[in-house]
Design a protein around this motif. Structure first.
Motif, PDB file in Angstrom:
ATOM      1  N   TYR A  14      28.618  43.575 -33.393  1.00  0.00           N
ATOM      2  CA  TYR A  14      27.416  44.370 -33.176  1.00  0.00           C
ATOM      3  C   TYR A  14      27.176  45.371 -34.310  1.00  0.00           C
ATOM      4  CZ  TYR A  14      27.671  42.412 -28.506  1.00  0.00           C
ATOM      5  OH  TYR A  14      27.723  41.553 -27.446  1.00  0.00           O
ATOM      6  N   GLY A  15      27.187  44.873 -35.534  1.00  0.00           N
ATOM      7  CA  GLY A  15      26.960  45.705 -36.707  1.00  0.00           C
ATOM      8  C   GLY A  15      25.519  45.639 -37.178  1.00  0.00           C
ATOM      9  N   ARG A  16      25.330  45.879 -38.465  1.00  0.00           N
ATOM     10  CA  ARG A  16      23.998  45.924 -39.058  1.00  0.00           C
ATOM     11  C   ARG A  16      23.239  44.613 -38.869  1.00  0.00           C
ATOM     12  NH1 ARG A  16      24.128  46.851 -45.156  1.00  0.00           N
ATOM     13  NH2 ARG A  16      25.534  48.437 -44.399  1.00  0.00           N
ATOM     14  N   ARG A  19      22.022  44.441 -35.302  1.00  0.00           N
ATOM     15  CA  ARG A  19      20.935  45.388 -35.033  1.00  0.00           C
ATOM     16  C   ARG A  19      19.606  44.863 -35.566  1.00  0.00           C
ATOM     17  NH1 ARG A  19      25.160  48.877 -36.250  1.00  0.00           N
ATOM     18  NH2 ARG A  19      24.391  49.268 -38.355  1.00  0.00           N
ATOM     19  N   LYS A  20      19.615  44.240 -36.739  1.00  0.00           N
ATOM     20  CA  LYS A  20      18.398  43.657 -37.308  1.00  0.00           C
ATOM     21  C   LYS A  20      17.931  42.460 -36.466  1.00  0.00           C
ATOM     22  CE  LYS A  20      15.217  42.633 -40.382  1.00  0.00           C
ATOM     23  NZ  LYS A  20      13.885  42.813 -39.871  1.00  0.00           N
ATOM     24  N   ALA A  21      18.860  41.574 -36.090  1.00  0.00           N
ATOM     25  CA  ALA A  21      18.516  40.408 -35.276  1.00  0.00           C
ATOM     26  C   ALA A  21      17.966  40.851 -33.914  1.00  0.00           C
ATOM     27  CB  ALA A  21      19.735  39.506 -35.093  1.00  0.00           C
ATOM     28  N   ARG A  22      18.575  41.866 -33.340  1.00  0.00           N
ATOM     29  CA  ARG A  22      18.139  42.413 -32.054  1.00  0.00           C
ATOM     30  C   ARG A  22      16.727  42.960 -32.161  1.00  0.00           C
ATOM     31  NH1 ARG A  22      17.425  47.349 -30.489  1.00  0.00           N
ATOM     32  NH2 ARG A  22      17.592  47.912 -28.304  1.00  0.00           N
ATOM     33  N   GLU A  23      16.471  43.737 -33.193  1.00  0.00           N
ATOM     34  CA  GLU A  23      15.150  44.308 -33.412  1.00  0.00           C
ATOM     35  C   GLU A  23      14.093  43.206 -33.551  1.00  0.00           C
ATOM     36  OE1 GLU A  23      13.191  46.341 -37.276  1.00  0.00           O
ATOM     37  OE2 GLU A  23      14.971  47.369 -36.520  1.00  0.00           O
ATOM     38  N   ASP A  24      14.391  42.186 -34.328  1.00  0.00           N
ATOM     39  CA  ASP A  24      13.461  41.068 -34.513  1.00  0.00           C
ATOM     40  C   ASP A  24      13.232  40.312 -33.206  1.00  0.00           C
ATOM     41  OD1 ASP A  24      13.328  41.763 -37.194  1.00  0.00           O
ATOM     42  OD2 ASP A  24      14.629  40.121 -37.864  1.00  0.00           O
ATOM     43  N   TYR A  25      14.318  40.084 -32.449  1.00  0.00           N
ATOM     44  CA  TYR A  25      14.203  39.346 -31.185  1.00  0.00           C
ATOM     45  C   TYR A  25      13.347  40.119 -30.184  1.00  0.00           C
ATOM     46  CZ  TYR A  25      15.419  36.376 -27.268  1.00  0.00           C
ATOM     47  OH  TYR A  25      15.347  35.514 -26.207  1.00  0.00           O
ATOM     48  N   ALA A  43       9.349  46.812 -20.349  1.00  0.00           N
ATOM     49  CA  ALA A  43       9.751  46.624 -21.737  1.00  0.00           C
ATOM     50  C   ALA A  43      11.226  46.262 -21.798  1.00  0.00           C
ATOM     51  CB  ALA A  43       9.495  47.898 -22.532  1.00  0.00           C
ATOM     52  N   ALA A  44      11.542  45.265 -22.604  1.00  0.00           N
ATOM     53  CA  ALA A  44      12.930  44.879 -22.835  1.00  0.00           C
ATOM     54  C   ALA A  44      13.519  45.801 -23.899  1.00  0.00           C
ATOM     55  CB  ALA A  44      13.008  43.431 -23.294  1.00  0.00           C
ATOM     56  N   THR A  45      14.739  46.233 -23.676  1.00  0.00           N
ATOM     57  CA  THR A  45      15.432  47.086 -24.637  1.00  0.00           C
ATOM     58  C   THR A  45      16.798  46.535 -25.004  1.00  0.00           C
ATOM     59  OG1 THR A  45      16.296  48.426 -22.827  1.00  0.00           O
ATOM     60  CG2 THR A  45      14.257  49.194 -23.880  1.00  0.00           C
ATOM     61  N   VAL A  46      17.214  45.466 -24.322  1.00  0.00           N
ATOM     62  CA  VAL A  46      18.537  44.880 -24.523  1.00  0.00           C
ATOM     63  C   VAL A  46      18.380  43.392 -24.809  1.00  0.00           C
ATOM     64  CG1 VAL A  46      20.763  44.394 -23.423  1.00  0.00           C
ATOM     65  CG2 VAL A  46      19.571  46.520 -22.899  1.00  0.00           C
ATOM     66  N   VAL A  47      19.112  42.908 -25.819  1.00  0.00           N
ATOM     67  CA  VAL A  47      19.210  41.463 -26.034  1.00  0.00           C
ATOM     68  C   VAL A  47      20.537  41.047 -25.408  1.00  0.00           C
ATOM     69  CG1 VAL A  47      19.369  39.591 -27.703  1.00  0.00           C
ATOM     70  CG2 VAL A  47      17.823  41.506 -28.130  1.00  0.00           C
ATOM     71  N   ASP A  48      20.435  40.283 -24.356  1.00  0.00           N
ATOM     72  CA  ASP A  48      21.588  39.873 -23.555  1.00  0.00           C
ATOM     73  C   ASP A  48      22.015  38.463 -23.937  1.00  0.00           C
ATOM     74  OD1 ASP A  48      23.367  39.969 -21.151  1.00  0.00           O
ATOM     75  OD2 ASP A  48      22.033  38.337 -20.522  1.00  0.00           O
ATOM     76  N   HIS A  49      23.321  38.239 -23.941  1.00  0.00           N
ATOM     77  CA  HIS A  49      23.849  36.886 -24.108  1.00  0.00           C
ATOM     78  C   HIS A  49      23.886  36.246 -22.721  1.00  0.00           C
ATOM     79  CE1 HIS A  49      25.304  38.824 -27.803  1.00  0.00           C
ATOM     80  NE2 HIS A  49      25.098  37.631 -28.323  1.00  0.00           N
TER      81      HIS A  49
END
Length: 104
Positions: A14-16, A19-25, A43-49
Motif C-alpha cells: 500500500y505504497g505510492r 495510492r495512485k491506482a486507488r485514486e484512479d480506480y 461515495a466510495a472512499t475505499v478500494v476493496d479486494h
C-alpha cells in the motif's frame, strides 16, 4: 511478499503505486457497490479486494478483484462477509442482496 499485519503499509503493497491506482480506480468508480445494490447512493472512499489477497501480489494488483466501497460498508458489511456472515439488507425491489441468501 508476506501479509504480516505488523509490517508497514508500504511493505504490504500500500505504497505510492497503490495510492495512485486507488485514486484512479475511485475516479472511474465513484459509488459504493454495496450501497448501489441497496438502491442508495454513497461515495466510495475505499478500494476493496473482493477476494482477500493475503500477500499474493498478483491478486493484489488484479483490478477485476477490486470494488469501490464506502468506509462503513467496507468496515462493517465486508468484514461481516469475510467472517462467514451474511450481507444485510435488500435491494430496491425487496430482494436480499446477500448472494448466498436462499432467495437469490
Amino acid at each position: 511478499m508476506s501479509c504480516d499485519p505488523r509490517e508497514s503499509a508500504a511493505k504490504r503493497g500500500y505504497g505510492r503505486r497503490w495510492r495512485k491506482a486507488r485514486e484512479d480506480y475511485l475516479a472511474a468508480n465513484p459509488l459504493c457497490v454495496f450501497c448501489q445494490k441497496r438502491g442508495r447512493v454513497a461515495a466510495a472512499t475505499v478500494v476493496d479486494h473482493i477476494v482477500p489477497h493475503r500477500g499474493d501480489m498478483k491478486l493484489f494488483w488484479r483490478r477485476s478483484n477490486w470494488q469501490a466501497l464506502c468506509k462503513p460498508c467496507h468496515d462493517i458489511d465486508k468484514q461481516r462477509l469475510e467472517r462467514g456472515g451474511s450481507l444485510p439488507g435488500c435491494d430496491a425491489s425487496g430482494i436480499p442482496i446477500d448472494p448466498n441468501h436462499h432467495w437469490s
